[in-house]
Write an enzyme that holds these catalytic residues in place. Sequence first.
Site, mmCIF file in Angstrom:
data_model
loop_
_atom_site.group_PDB
_atom_site.id
_atom_site.type_symbol
_atom_site.label_atom_id
_atom_site.label_comp_id
_atom_site.label_asym_id
_atom_site.label_seq_id
_atom_site.Cartn_x
_atom_site.Cartn_y
_atom_site.Cartn_z
ATOM 1 N N PRO A 1 0.839 -1.203 0.000
ATOM 2 C CA PRO A 1 0.000 0.000 0.000
ATOM 3 C C PRO A 1 0.874 1.253 0.000
ATOM 4 O O PRO A 1 1.870 1.309 0.732
ATOM 5 C CB PRO A 1 -0.821 -0.112 1.291
ATOM 6 C CG PRO A 1 -0.261 -1.248 2.079
ATOM 7 C CD PRO A 1 0.651 -2.044 1.185
ATOM 8 N N SER B 1 7.010 1.857 0.161
ATOM 9 C CA SER B 1 6.619 1.587 -1.231
ATOM 10 C C SER B 1 7.393 2.480 -2.207
ATOM 11 O O SER B 1 7.791 2.021 -3.279
ATOM 12 C CB SER B 1 5.112 1.731 -1.433
ATOM 13 O OG SER B 1 4.739 3.075 -1.355
ATOM 14 N N ALA C 1 10.438 3.654 -1.919
ATOM 15 C CA ALA C 1 11.810 3.127 -2.068
ATOM 16 C C ALA C 1 11.795 1.860 -2.911
ATOM 17 O O ALA C 1 12.655 1.668 -3.780
ATOM 18 C CB ALA C 1 12.415 2.828 -0.692
ATOM 19 N N ASP D 1 15.265 2.890 3.906
ATOM 20 C CA ASP D 1 14.290 2.212 3.028
ATOM 21 C C ASP D 1 14.968 1.681 1.769
ATOM 22 O O ASP D 1 14.724 0.542 1.356
ATOM 23 C CB ASP D 1 13.176 3.184 2.614
ATOM 24 C CG ASP D 1 12.290 3.601 3.776
ATOM 25 O OD1 ASP D 1 12.733 3.495 4.930
ATOM 26 O OD2 ASP D 1 11.148 4.038 3.530
#
Length: 289
Positions: free
Chosen positions: A71, A78, A80, A123
């Site tokens: 999500p 997300s 990264a 990340d």
Amino acid sequence: MATWSAPGKVFLFGEHAVVYGKPGIAMAIKPRVFVTVRKSKRPARAKSPYIDGCFEAMGVVGSVYINSQIPSSSGLGSSAAVTVATLSAINDEFALNKSREDIANMAFEIEKTVQKGRASPTDTTVSTYGGIVLITGSSRRRLPPQNMHLVIGDSLVSHSTAKMVEQVAELKKTNPGIVDPILDAIEGVGLAAIHHLSNPKELGRYMNMNHALLEAMGVGHPQLSRLVLASRSAGAFGAKITGAGGGGCMVALCAKPVRHRVAQAIQSCDARAIVTGLDTEGARKEKNV
Ligand code: MEV
């Protein structure tokens, strides 16, 4: 055409503090982003500063197709994962011969630019290499893999990492006497937790401490507090905000038999639960779809 995927991540310890050079411990998790890149004279791609950054950094043009299981804007890394998978797919499609390290470094530079200069390499490192990683300043060390049973609770409250990072920076500027000791305490918790990575009961206690410290810095949210308390009541060893906070996700560490009960407790608070564990692979090439 080249398709690559990259995993999302959770912060076990040290989000926000890691932006100020304190240690952060993060782990790659199972939901992935899949990215296909194709050479093309008339490129088609979603409008995204991350994807634009990837093509600019690599100096080529092409089309991109994204299929994400993570999500977005939830604190699960997300952006990264999209950046790492896109750079890896461009590298492959255009035979640019960049190393994994090059990809990790380029992805970090892109994230930093989009996050207006305030970002840690956490990340992008975790998404590139997989596993559990200790980040301190610009140094990164892979920690021994552990079989952790995690349940993520997505509050479904949208948040902006850049905004939350900015909010902490502002609080630190106006109240250094309060915020600096909190950042030191987060560092203390992370450094102590490293010695208990294989002991989920102890690790859970440190996660609870980290959560309290994040709340003290104002990055909590009532819905995240509900999910954290519901997870603990359902038997999790520990639970905390993961990522920037203010919305997004929390993570609970559980014994294997308890994880579905914890997931149910999260879902009964009108949130989405993801039962997950460690991803050790990082960015990987996929069969073209
Ligand atoms: C966001 O997932 C984690 C933060 O520490 C920001 C960063 O590390 O770049 C809040």
